[in-house]
Design a protein around this motif. Structure first.
Motif, PDB file in Angstrom:
ATOM      1  N   LEU A  55       5.281  38.700  -9.833  1.00 21.69           N
ATOM      2  CA  LEU A  55       4.698  37.465 -10.731  1.00 21.69           C
ATOM      3  C   LEU A  55       3.200  37.579 -10.331  1.00 21.69           C
ATOM      4  O   LEU A  55       2.467  36.813 -11.244  1.00 21.69           O
ATOM      5  N   ASN A  56       2.580  38.206  -9.556  1.00 25.58           N
ATOM      6  CA  ASN A  56       1.420  38.407  -9.202  1.00 25.58           C
ATOM      7  C   ASN A  56       0.621  37.035  -8.907  1.00 25.58           C
ATOM      8  O   ASN A  56      -0.830  37.027  -8.874  1.00 25.58           O
ATOM      9  N   ARG A  57       1.283  35.862  -8.879  1.00 25.18           N
ATOM     10  CA  ARG A  57       0.745  34.654  -8.696  1.00 25.18           C
ATOM     11  C   ARG A  57       1.819  33.576  -8.404  1.00 25.18           C
ATOM     12  O   ARG A  57       2.980  33.744  -8.973  1.00 25.18           O
ATOM     13  N   PRO A  58       1.447  32.328  -7.892  1.00 33.14           N
ATOM     14  CA  PRO A  58       2.596  31.438  -7.931  1.00 33.14           C
ATOM     15  C   PRO A  58       2.759  30.846  -9.226  1.00 33.14           C
ATOM     16  O   PRO A  58       2.162  30.462 -10.103  1.00 33.14           O
ATOM     17  N   CYS A  59       4.381  30.827  -9.375  1.00 29.31           N
ATOM     18  CA  CYS A  59       4.875  30.606 -10.860  1.00 29.31           C
ATOM     19  C   CYS A  59       5.859  29.422 -10.405  1.00 29.31           C
ATOM     20  O   CYS A  59       6.550  29.340  -9.479  1.00 29.31           O
ATOM     21  N   SER A  60       6.088  28.480 -11.384  1.00 29.33           N
ATOM     22  CA  SER A  60       7.259  27.383 -11.136  1.00 29.33           C
ATOM     23  C   SER A  60       8.399  27.531 -11.729  1.00 29.33           C
ATOM     24  O   SER A  60       9.572  27.005 -11.556  1.00 29.33           O
ATOM     25  N   ALA A  61       8.380  28.391 -13.220  1.00 30.89           N
ATOM     26  CA  ALA A  61       9.820  28.798 -13.610  1.00 30.89           C
ATOM     27  C   ALA A  61       9.629  29.751 -14.712  1.00 30.89           C
ATOM     28  O   ALA A  61       8.505  30.211 -15.067  1.00 30.89           O
ATOM     29  N   TYR A  62      10.782  30.420 -14.819  1.00 26.86           N
ATOM     30  CA  TYR A  62      11.089  31.466 -16.028  1.00 26.86           C
ATOM     31  C   TYR A  62      12.057  30.746 -16.992  1.00 26.86           C
ATOM     32  O   TYR A  62      13.233  30.263 -16.461  1.00 26.86           O
ATOM     33  N   ASP A  63      11.537  30.803 -18.087  1.00 29.75           N
ATOM     34  CA  ASP A  63      12.633  30.570 -19.163  1.00 29.75           C
ATOM     35  C   ASP A  63      12.630  31.363 -20.189  1.00 29.75           C
ATOM     36  O   ASP A  63      11.802  32.256 -20.531  1.00 29.75           O
ATOM     37  N   GLY A  64      13.499  31.563 -20.912  1.00 31.18           N
ATOM     38  CA  GLY A  64      14.028  32.460 -21.887  1.00 31.18           C
ATOM     39  C   GLY A  64      15.358  32.138 -22.624  1.00 31.18           C
ATOM     40  O   GLY A  64      15.977  31.363 -22.540  1.00 31.18           O
TER      41      GLY A  64
END
Length: 129
Positions: A43-52
């Motif tokens: 992710l290389n940074r803070p992420c809140s969600a993955y959608d697809g």
């Protein structure tokens, strides 16, 4: 820095595609793999969600089924699809990612030998970071 594909574990190739089709509907972008397959994304940074969307590509002629999963850090299951066959509508993927450093997109054969000919798609991926 945006999320990046770190490595791919499979006997088959990872195909990044512009234009793919599942259940007769077209999708602008995605990746295609054969089961079994694991694609790790840092992710290389803070992420809140993955959608697809996850589904079986219309180019598939094999009669088997596959299951899609998203794993987080320490191989913790974050999401899992039902078994999908050629012609089934793709399923929406929504995975909360708070605290995750990487995810794995996993495709697993359900019907043994017949599932290895299935072209599995992860389409319209979007990360909220």
């Amino acid at each position: 820095m945006s999320p990046s594909i770190d490595r791919h574990h499979s006997d088959w190739l990872l195909l990044q595609r512009d234009g793919l089709s599942m259940a007769g509907a077209s999708y602008k972008r995605g990746v295609s793999v054969h089961a079994p397959s694991t694609v790790t994304i840092d992710l290389n940074r803070p992420c809140s969600a993955y959608d697809g969307l996850a589904g079986v590509d219309d180019l598939t002629l094999a009669p088997g089924a596959v299951r899609f999963s998203v794993l987080g850090d320490d191989d913790r299951s974050l999401w899992r699809s039902p078994a999908l066959h050629a012609g089934d509508a793709p399923v929406p993927v929504h995975v909360p990612l708070a605290g995750q450093h990487s995810i794995q997109l996993v495709v697993t054969p359900v019907d043994g030998y017949w599932s290895t000919g299935i072209l599995a798609d992860w389409a319209n991926a979007q990360f909220s970071c």
